[in-house]
Scaffold this active site. Structure first.
Site, short mmCIF file in Angstrom:
data_model
loop_
_atom_site.label_atom_id
_atom_site.label_comp_id
_atom_site.label_asym_id
_atom_site.label_seq_id
_atom_site.Cartn_x
_atom_site.Cartn_y
_atom_site.Cartn_z
N GLU A 138 1.05 -4.45 3.97
CA GLU A 138 1.30 -4.19 2.55
C GLU A 138 2.59 -4.82 2.03
O GLU A 138 3.15 -4.36 1.04
CB GLU A 138 1.33 -2.68 2.30
N HIS B 243 8.41 1.79 0.03
CA HIS B 243 7.03 2.27 -0.05
C HIS B 243 6.84 3.39 0.96
O HIS B 243 7.07 3.20 2.16
CB HIS B 243 6.03 1.16 0.22
N HIS C 255 4.43 7.04 2.20
CA HIS C 255 3.16 7.77 2.16
C HIS C 255 3.42 9.28 2.13
O HIS C 255 2.61 10.06 2.63
CB HIS C 255 2.32 7.43 3.39
N HIS D 155 -2.47 7.71 -1.73
CA HIS D 155 -1.79 6.77 -0.84
C HIS D 155 -0.30 7.07 -0.69
O HIS D 155 0.19 7.23 0.42
CB HIS D 155 -1.99 5.35 -1.39
#
Length: 273
Positions: free
Chosen positions: A111, A130, A132, A200
């Protein structure tokens, strides 16, 4: 053989040897070296990975990046590995499309296109996280807006827009694995500091690595506090003006928690070998 003939033959041999020009020795070609970014930038990136793991914002998954200080179209990020184990030697350089500049057999995160896309359209952004985080997921799937409940999460004043991969891309594996998905996420992020990704996680962006880490941590904490507050009744969120004023003072002093978080990690090896 007379001395004269020997002398003549010797002279001829000497002339022939002098006429032979040996090729000049050339150094062996070397592979292009990656840009020499500021060691402090790399050290902060390593600390960011370790801190976000210690704060339970990242676990074995998730990643954080920083824009290159030598080429603003490039960014730095660890090779694909658990964030809590990242060292300076694991940091790789990626180009504007999210491709490694000097992979040397190392794999990048699938990603990484999240980061590439955001850096392309947000020149103000110098770092991207980023995560989760399971605390965020309920807001990404219910449509409940994540808003600032207290002053340390005032950066949420613009709200946290939600990017849904199903809209426009159909059934995917839920990963942002190419530039088309990355561009769509960056468009939803807009000028916000935070964007949620349905089912996500979320992305946090800022103009420095310490502030991006701060926002990621307090996005998660705000999600917990907001969920608890909703159980008790209606919430009076920060007003837009309160959020602007509170954000200015808290992010101006982000060095305080940053140094505390670093002290909990301890000294790291920041020299690239």
């Amino acid at each position: 053989m007379s001395g004269l003939r020997i002398g003549v033959m010797f002279a001829i041999c000497a002339a022939l040897c002098a006429a032979i020009v040996l090729p000049e020795a050339r150094p062996a070609p070397q592979a292009a070296a990656p840009l020499a970014n500021d060691p402090k930038l790399i050290e902060d990136l390593v600390y960011a990975n370790r801190i976000l793991y210690q704060q339970d914002v990242l676990d074995g998954f998730g990643h954080v990046s920083a824009r290159s200080d030598k080429d603003p179209s490039h960014f730095l990020m660890s090779r694909s590995m658990a964030p809590g184990l990242v060292t300076a030697n694991d940091i790789m350089e990626f180009d504007k499309d999210g491709e490694p500049v000097d992979a040397r057999g190392r794999n990048g995160y699938v990603e990484r296109y999240i980061h590439a896309a955001i850096y392309r359209v947000r020149p103000d952004v110098k770092a991207v996280v980023h995560s989760h985080s399971p605390d965020i997921i309920p807001y990404s799937v219910t449509g409940t807006t994540l808003r600032p409940v207290y002053h340390v999460s005032a950066f949420l004043r613009l709200g946290a827009p939600i990017f849904d991969t199903h809209e426009g891309f159909g059934d995917t594996d839920m990963l942002i694995r190419d530039n088309k998905l990355g561009d769509a996420l960056a468009k939803v992020l807009g000028n916000s500091g935070i964007a949620l990704i349905r089912g996500h996680g979320f992305v946090a962006v800022a103009d420095s690595t310490p502030v991006a880490v701060y926002r990621a941590i307090y996005t998660q904490l705000n999600a917990r506090v907001q969920a608890e507050a909703m159980k008790l009744g209606s919430i009076k969120f920060l007003t837009p003006e309160e959020a602007i004023k509170a954000q200015a003072i808290t992010e101006a002093t982000v060095g305080r928690p940053w140094e505390l978080w670093k002290s909990r990690i301890g000294k790291i090896e920041s020299q690239i070998k």
